[in-house]
Motif scaffolding. Structure first.
Motif, short mmCIF file in Angstrom:
data_model
loop_
_atom_site.label_atom_id
_atom_site.label_comp_id
_atom_site.label_asym_id
_atom_site.label_seq_id
_atom_site.Cartn_x
_atom_site.Cartn_y
_atom_site.Cartn_z
N VAL A 4 0.83 -1.20 0.00
CA VAL A 4 0.00 0.00 0.00
C VAL A 4 0.87 1.25 0.00
O VAL A 4 0.65 2.18 -0.77
CB VAL A 4 -0.94 0.00 1.22
CG1 VAL A 4 -1.64 1.35 1.36
CG2 VAL A 4 -1.98 -1.10 1.08
N ARG A 20 -3.40 3.94 -5.55
CA ARG A 20 -4.21 2.75 -5.29
C ARG A 20 -5.70 3.04 -5.28
O ARG A 20 -6.52 2.11 -5.28
CB ARG A 20 -3.81 2.15 -3.94
CG ARG A 20 -2.33 1.85 -3.78
CD ARG A 20 -1.91 0.65 -4.58
NE ARG A 20 -2.46 -0.58 -4.04
CZ ARG A 20 -2.30 -1.77 -4.59
NH1 ARG A 20 -1.61 -1.88 -5.71
NH2 ARG A 20 -2.82 -2.84 -4.04
N ALA A 40 -9.02 0.50 -5.94
CA ALA A 40 -10.06 0.24 -4.94
C ALA A 40 -11.44 0.58 -5.49
O ALA A 40 -12.41 -0.16 -5.25
CB ALA A 40 -9.77 1.05 -3.68
N SER A 75 -12.50 -2.13 -7.81
CA SER A 75 -12.85 -3.33 -7.05
C SER A 75 -14.27 -3.22 -6.48
O SER A 75 -15.06 -4.18 -6.56
CB SER A 75 -11.84 -3.55 -5.94
OG SER A 75 -12.21 -4.65 -5.13
N MET A 102 -8.98 -4.02 3.46
CA MET A 102 -9.35 -2.70 3.97
C MET A 102 -8.79 -2.43 5.35
O MET A 102 -9.06 -1.41 5.95
CB MET A 102 -10.88 -2.57 4.03
CG MET A 102 -11.55 -2.54 2.70
SD MET A 102 -13.27 -2.04 2.82
CE MET A 102 -13.13 -0.38 3.45
N GLY A 110 -6.82 0.86 5.76
CA GLY A 110 -7.37 2.04 5.10
C GLY A 110 -7.31 3.29 5.95
O GLY A 110 -7.16 4.39 5.45
#
Length: 443
Positions: free
Chosen positions: A60, A194, A198, A201, A408, A411
């Motif tokens: 990440v 990223r 996300a 997704s 997640m 996050g």
């Protein structure tokens, strides 16, 4: 923010700095797609898993460079670890403490020590990563390392080290010739890259024609609303501060009178910034990493100790493991918030400095009563900030368990880093504009 950037572009010097910053981040993203010799991209992506261990944390922060097996796979994590080590040692080692108080020259020497230590840590971390990938099997009978031998070891390890050194150099160039803190902006660019992945997704999981229904649309809308609310709250709490009033006594020096003015000491609610979450998330990622390395994530076939570690890992085993993970994560964030603020914030030193300069807090005597009052205020603010950081960090874990979304768990850390870097960069742009306005007025 957009008005600030639009006004900054009109100033030639600031426009040049903004373009330089943008160019450096483009170079960083280009380097994040240059492959490392002897490494398999497909095997690295298969190796990452469900996004709860240290390897996923690296991925990440590097904007996917780790999963793509590129030269910048380790990102700036060795340099950050080096910075943390130097900050902690500066409290314990008198020589480093003296350097930190010597102004610009002292900071330059500390930065040099931090840079060399970061490169050494990058080599050690790269060697450890090589050994891990060499010894650990992955799915589909693929191995991450295509060839074996001493040459392969040095090529991969030195490539990782060179990538980290180059990123640090890019960050220093941004700090010197661009806008904002270079290393922070590099991390910011990696995390922002990223976001499209996300979004895609979530779209594929809930909004494509095959799965689109009222329930999935409601889930996608809930994720969006929660994300926007979290961003608003993070911006509010990051800017929130308690201002302790300070009054300076009047004193006569020769024929002039000094003092008598009122000011304040701003104490931020989130005093430690994102550091408590980074520390806590790194520690909570260790159980998942150990499970991955020792059992390849196969908990039923593993021993009792690996099953215990699996209970401390989000996404493994039954749903109650997410609750255990969230509670421990929350408590660690509170602990590290107090720990980090104790290192950065010294009420006794502040009280002594006020006493020497003739300042006092109305209603409190100089010396120990003043330091006790500042400590009490800081402690209450730390508790409020720690609870907020814990909620922001645990919220993605809860959302991931509720909506069955993997990856997640970190996050909250990404959100705080993006928000903090963006606000700090805007503040620096505004300060640069104010400085130029004053310069023009004086001329």
């Amino acid at each position: 923010m957009f008005n600030t950037i639009r006004n900054a572009v009109k100033i030639p010097d600031l426009r040049k700095r903004l373009w330089f910053t943008f160019l450096m981040m483009v170079i960083f993203r280009f380097g994040a797609h240059i492959p490392v010799p002897f490494l398999s991209k497909e095997a690295m992506q298969a190796f990452l898993g469900n996004g709860t261990d240290l390897f996923s944390l690296f991925d990440v922060f590097t904007g996917g460079a780790f999963s793509n097996a590129t030269v910048m796979a380790m990102g700036v994590s060795p340099y950050i670890n080096s910075s943390i080590i130097i900050q902690l040692l500066a409290v314990a080692i008198p020589a480093l403490e003296r350097l930190s108080k010597e102004g610009l020259e002292g900071r330059k020497k500390l930065n040099k020590i931090t840079r060399y230590l970061g490169i050494a840590l990058a080599f050690i971390q790269g060697a450890g990563l090589y050994v891990t990938l060499h010894n650990l099997g992955v799915t589909n009978n693929m191995t991450a390392i295509k060839n074996e031998g001493v040459l392969t070891f040095f090529v991969i390890t030195l490539t990782f080290t060179a990538g980290t050194a180059f990123i640090v150099w890019l960050g220093e160039q941004i700090t010197e010739k661009g806008i904002g803190n270079g290393v922070s902006l590099i991390i910011f660019a990696g995390i922002v890259s990223r976001i499209p992945i996300a979004a895609v997704s979530i779209y594929r999981n809930y909004l494509t024609n095959g799965v689109r229904n009222m329930k999935n649309i409601a889930i996608a809308a809930s994720i969006l609303i929660i994300a926007i609310a979290a961003i608003v709250l993070v911006v509010y709490f990051d800017s929130a501060e308690r201002r302790i009033p300070v009054q300076y006594a009047k004193r006569v020096v020769g024929r002039k009178m000094y003092g008598g003015q009122s000011t304040n000491i701003p104490v931020k609610v989130i005093m430690g910034g994102v550091m408590p979450i980074i520390f806590a998330s790194s520690i909570m990622a260790f159980p998942a990493t150990i499970v991955r390395l020792a059992s390849s994530g196969d908990l039923p076939a593993a021993g009792i100790w690996f099953r215990v570690l699996g209970c401390l890992t989000a996404g493994y085993g039954p749903g109650w493991t997410d609750i255990v993970y969230s509670v421990l994560y929350f408590l660690l964030i509170i602990f590290f918030t107090y720990f980090y603020s104790a290192i950065q914030f010294n009420p006794i030193e502040m009280a002594n400095n006020m006493k020497k300069s003739g300042g006092y807090i109305p209603g409190y005597r100089p010396g120990k009563p003043t330091s006790d009052y500042i400590s009490k205020v800081a402690s209450r603010l730390n508790l409020t900030g720690a609870i907020f950081l814990g909620i922001i960090a645990v919220l993605p874990v809860i959302m991931g368990a509720a909506f069955k979304i993997t990856g997640m768990q970190i996050g909250g850390t990404s959100l705080l880093i993006m928000e903090g870097v963006a606000l700090e960069s805007v503040r620096q742009i505004e300060s640069q504009m104010v400085m130029r306005n004053y310069k023009g007025f004086l001329e």
